[in-house]
Scaffold this motif. Structure first.
Motif, PDB file in Angstrom:
ATOM      1  N   ASP A   7      35.862  39.361  35.341  1.00 52.33           N
ATOM      2  CA  ASP A   7      37.467  38.995  36.175  1.00 52.33           C
ATOM      3  C   ASP A   7      37.751  39.819  36.938  1.00 52.33           C
ATOM      4  OD1 ASP A   7      38.413  36.161  35.508  1.00 52.33           O
ATOM      5  OD2 ASP A   7      39.501  37.142  33.767  1.00 52.33           O
ATOM      6  N   ARG A  38      35.269  40.041  40.357  1.00 52.27           N
ATOM      7  CA  ARG A  38      35.379  38.583  40.836  1.00 52.27           C
ATOM      8  C   ARG A  38      36.943  38.625  41.364  1.00 52.27           C
ATOM      9  NH1 ARG A  38      37.340  33.958  36.891  1.00 52.27           N
ATOM     10  NH2 ARG A  38      37.436  33.188  38.932  1.00 52.27           N
ATOM     11  N   ARG A  83      31.847  32.869  36.468  1.00 55.43           N
ATOM     12  CA  ARG A  83      32.644  32.757  35.754  1.00 55.43           C
ATOM     13  C   ARG A  83      32.114  31.556  34.378  1.00 55.43           C
ATOM     14  NH1 ARG A  83      35.929  28.722  40.003  1.00 55.43           N
ATOM     15  NH2 ARG A  83      34.492  27.629  39.021  1.00 55.43           N
TER      16      ARG A  83
END
Lengths: 318, 273
Positions: free
Chosen positions: B201, B204, B261
């Protein structure tokens, strides 16, 4: 402080007791700055006991448990498991918390297996899982949660999570299982189911349990022994010490050493004892003197400093 | 009771309307562009600011689908590979070191106290401000570019992982010790698997900054790369190249984000809850 003279008011010096107690806590103090939380705690728990600890909220029950597990150090005093001093947390003591006992990234089965898998290097995890799978499944079955073995903790209800947490702890066969309000967050019905389950597992696995709760009925129902920890008492230290008086064990009741059905909760003797403990430990207006504590359990012992017991000065028996 | 389709806090757009609404701003943007481009080009066919679709397709064909006469390579492919390599190296190094540092700093108080100050300090330095230092120190080759991306992203990753591990309940760590874990097992077998999805995460989020540093360093000193090409053709006002390149970079960024994802959803089912 450890070397000062002490008097054994119950005459039961732990060193003279037959056999080494499973858990021995002697002269344990815990202070945070100027505030004393635990004030000269003495207790001795025999193997096979299901010892419950109750007390008003904030009295230091969980602190005592964290000291026994080794998560926190005592300011003074000693804690022994089978005669050996405890240090940092290790596999000799298992613990079940109210929450956070399970690892969110592992399934129920993997959580139970963890204790065994960690005995092997990471590159043998696969064979460790294979070797101990049956044992873990057996524990899950005993905790009646086997059908959810492959679910992650977030997919389980609170009661189910605690079933897995108990199985997870038992796979290491710890010498003592410490429980910190394990059923505190559960609905009453589920809570009672869990109490019955714990008693069954306690009988099956001959566990020694040290169970902290704020629920008096739970303590009296589960325990073979109930310790009451409270800051509501008095001693000869006088009013000056009044503000800095931490909790200590004000009562120690022996209960039948067998698991009973939940119907005993409505028996008159059961309710009498609950009321009595509520009076002894939870009533701020009822201050019993340290010399007059109700320490009726045969393993109970108490050491008092001369300041606490003014009459005993110079009458050391240690 | 009928809920309004669009207006108000209770609006509940139907699925097909939802899809339409997602596309609408894009359609609008493209339409505005096409109209403006058409108007400008009809006034002056040599205008370069708002090229037509055909002009852009021409440029893409030249750069992506025909070999460059001098280097005998597909220019756009070469640019893409060079840029992605730099980005992957920089972000990869940042992720690996940020993970190890953050985790160990959070679990070992000695290490945490020693390093948290300096990591915070480095994280506040604007990376572009030290770009000249990097070029002087590491030369104008690949190393300086990778270092810029690394320095720009690793403090953020470190601090994020540090915070995540710090926020883990203390009970979990004690619990692991009572299950027989030693300190190394605690770090690498209990904590590491739990922070992996968080790392993904964080990566990202830091990829946005990563692209920024990549293009900035390529713009200043490079011989290939997506950022290099954009800043090279800028001199000739070659919007017919710049616009497709920007769209291509956006597409690449989106694809990377989408892939990460997907990994989160497939491998870390427990993490979403």
């Amino acid at each position: 402080m450890a070397e000062q003279p002490r008097t054994g008011t119950d005459g039961a010096n732990p060193a003279r007791a037959t056999g080494t107690p499973r858990l021995l806590v002697e002269n344990v103090y815990k202070r945070y700055g100027a505030r004393t939380v635990l004030d000269n705690i003495d207790l001795s728990v025999a193997s096979g006991e299901l010892c419950t600890v109750v007390g008003p909220s904030g009295c230091g029950k969980s602190t005592l448990l964290r000291i026994v597990v080794g998560q926190e150090g005592a300011t003074d005093g000693k804690v022994l498991i089978d005669g050996e001093p405890v240090r940092l947390p290790d596999a000799s003591r298992g613990i079940v918390y109210q929450k956070y006992s399970l690892y969110p990234h592992l399934t129920a089965l993997e959580n139970v297996l963890l204790g065994k898998v960690l005995e092997h290097p990471f590159y043998r995890s696969r064979s460790a899982v294979a070797a101990h799978r049956d044992e873990a499944m057996e524990l899950l079955a005993r905790a009646r949660i086997a059908e959810h073995a492959d679910k992650y903790p977030h997919e389980l209800s609170g009661g189910m999570q605690q079933r897995v947490a108990i199985a997870q702890t038992l796979i290491k066969r710890p010498r003592i299982v410490l429980m910190d309000e394990p059923f505190g967050a559960l609905d009453p019905g589920v809570r009672e189911e869990m109490q019955v389950l714990l008693l069954q597992l306690w009988e099956t696995y001959k566990m020694t349990v040290f169970f902290v709760t704020h629920d008096l009925e739970e303590a009296v129902y589960l325990g073979t022994r109930v310790l009451v920890l409270s800051q509501y008492y008095t001693d000869d230290r006088g009013p000056a010490a009044g503000t800095d008086r931490g909790a200590r064990i004000v009562a120690d009741h022996a209960l039948p050493r067998c698991a009973l059905p939940t119907v005993v909760k409505s028996a008159p003797e059961f309710n009498d004892l609950v009321l009595r403990i509520r009076h002894e430990g939870f009533d701020p207006g009822y201050l019993r003197h340290v010399r007059d504590f109700n320490l009726e359990h045969p393993d109970a012992f108490q050491t008092l400093t001369p300041e606490e017991d003014g009459r005993a000065t110079g009458r050391s028996t240690v | 009771m009928r809920l309004p389709a669009y207006f108000g806090v209770h609006a509940a757009p139907s699925p097909w309307m939802g899809r339409l609404l997602v596309i609408a701003p894009f359609v609008l943007l493209i339409a505005v562009y096409l109209v403006a481009s058409h108007l400008r080009l009809s006034e002056n066919p040599d205008d370069k600011i708002l090229p037509s679709l055909a002009q852009m397709a021409d440029a893409v064909d030249r750069l992506a689908f025909t070999r460059d006469p001098r280097s005998d390579e597909f220019v756009m492919l070469q640019d893409t590979l060079s840029s992605l390599k730099r980005l992957a190296l920089g972000i990869g190094l940042a992720a690996a070191s940020g993970l190890l540092l953050g985790m160990n700093m959070a679990l070992f108080p000695g290490m945490g106290i020693t390093l948290i100050g300096i990591v915070t300090f480095i994280s506040i330095i604007p990376p572009l401000a030290i770009l000249p230092i990097l070029f002087i120190t590491f030369g104008v080759d690949e190393l300086a570019k990778v270092m810029l991306i690394f320095l720009g992203t690793f403090p953020l990753i470190t601090r994020d992982i540090y915070g995540t591990v710090k926020a883990m309940p203390r009970e979990q760590l004690t619990k692991a010790l009572t299950l027989g874990a030693d300190e190394l097992q605690l770090v690498y077998r209990i904590v590491l698997p739990q922070v992996m999805p968080r790392l993904i995460d964080t990566v990202r989020l830091t990829l946005g900054g990563g692209w920024l540093f990549l293009i900035a360093s390529e713009a200043i000193a490079s011989t290939d790369g997506l950022g290099y090409r954009i800043f090279l053709v800028r001199r000739y006002l070659a919007m017919d190249v710049i616009i497709p390149y920007v769209l291509w970079i956006t597409f690449l960024g989106y694809s990377i984000d989408w892939s990460l994802r997907q990994i989160l959803q497939r491998r870390y089912r427990w993490y979403q809850s």
